[in-house]
Design a protein around this motif. Sequence first.
Motif: not given
Lengths: 336, 306
Positions: B147-150, B152-154, B157-159, B242-243, B245
């Motif tokens: 979950l968190l990784v996904m 965070a990735a989405i 990458t959304v700037r 925290f990361l 994102f």
Amino acid sequence: MLVYTVRRLLGAVPVLVLASILTFVLIDVSGDPLADLRLQQPPPDPSVIQLQEERLYLDRSMAERYWLWVTGIGGNGDIGLLQGEFGPSTQSTTYDIGANIAERLGVTLRLVGAAMVLAFGLAVLTGVVSAMRQYSKVDYTLTFIGFLALAMPTFWFAGIMQSAGVGFNELVGTQVFATIGDGTYQAQGQDLWGRITNAFAYMTLPTIVLMLTTFASWSRYQRTSMLEVLNSDYVRLARAKGLPERVVIRRHALRTALIPLTTVTAVGMAAIIDGTVLTERVFQWRGLGEFFIAAVDSNDSYALMAWLMLSGTTVIVANLIADLLYGVLDPRIRYE
Amino acid sequence: MSEKTLPDTGPRARAEAVGGPERTQMQMIVRRFLRHRPAMVSLAVLAVITAFAFLGPHLWAWDHRVHGEIPPSVPPGGDHPLGTTRAGHDVLGQLMRGAQQTLKVALTVSVLSTVVGSLWGAAAGYYGGRTDALMMRVVDVFMIVPLLVMVAAISGTVRGGTTWWAVSLIIAVFSWAQIARVVRGVVLSLREQEFVEAARAAGASPWWIIVRHLLPNAAGPIIVAATLLIAVAILLEAGMSFLGFGIQLPDISLGRMIDDARTAATTRPWLFYPPGVLLVVICLTVNFIGDGLRDALDPRQTMERR
């Protein structure tokens, strides 16, 4: 059973393919790998951007790019999952995604493995004790600890542990716990005993952090399912026919009560991967977590995809094992 | 409790009574919940925190933004009861705003995911066979991405800024599958029981059976999963922030406050501890309330104990 296993293995392939399409599209739509380059001041020469686009295969359509990413047919030899190539990276032309993952895998696996084994054992133990002594002081204490652990943000707890480790080191005057780094470099050239103490110093705090965040929810599930089983008729029957309590708990109750936990553990696999990313960041390990954050930060879509496919495959395997264990543990469930 | 009102029937008989008026069942649930002390205390605490988060910003002098008048890095006391940051934030003002964003995200995620997840899981478990296999493959796709990784990735990458609503949606899209899986597991064993057969024999439609018979009987596990999910959503949002994102500056969330104070745990503890403690208290109360609800709602456990 064998037929079922093979069928599930084959069933996992379309899931992985579907997941890869889903993540590929989402990653592709949500960000532009060259966003930072395009925003550079002064603006870079259009030919530079064009060169980068060609290198990253951004001059092709998304569907073409996905096909290329899977098969590598028509690429420059640096892409194609089926050929063992993960694609070019935005971070630098020499950054090899596959080699980087391989290098960091060991660091992360060490942490995940230790935390998982400890968490599972602790969860079963506390869950069963809690259920058997329902509404006693032990139960309330364990429940509260579980709730507290469940409510604790991994990174905040990690931060506390880190400063506690620093404080402890200052108190005793020597460095018992290492609070920064993974200790791979320090372990080089040491004998066995040196390696063990080194691993203890570097691994203790992160392992406790990662363990505590997953153990709590498993323990809750274990308690719930154990309570349900202990209140069931067949356990009452087992007691009524005079079986020793030990046998009732181990053979009759625990075996059934472990069934829900298998699913929860497989689900927990994904949570552990999440926890690893956070824990590694706080303790500054050079593991897969750091790899992931670097990939997101630099819009490195191929590195992200490689990472997500690796974690996806791990979770799929964990789920498959859980489903097979379901059949072994629960005779009521038949896989025809 | 019931001895006074119904002297001739014990609670056991009442719990097993068939076709009693629905209000009585509801009253019993409410009464059992009110008697659950940790849940009641938690409810009160959560109410206070909610008021703090939503009314507080209207009453307190400073909001979560940087103000030139605020002196940098002041320890708690005086004009700023929780101190200030180096950039010139009032920590109390930040805390109110952060708690507000956290609560909004958590509630949205939990409602969306629980509704979608339990209907999906129950349908898969009830229909079984090929439908089940197909529906669970879809669940698997969502389950295999951490979950968190996904999220965070989405959102990473959304700037250019993510709002609380976008964060909730992203989390919800990837978190309903857990509920579906739990519910399906319960329904698989429920659907073979006599009361479902009886309902089917009486001519009930599949959806009636799912909504009126299967889901109420799965209430315990659903509520446990849903409350766990509220806490998970809170922690996910915090983890994303925290990361770096999650909800973006100038807006603030509790996770972001912890991230900003990461290196200040020992030197300026007033920045590091308040947001963390608040996060823990919110998650703790939510989980206790869920626990109380489960004890109140689960008819099987009730028969055994009260």
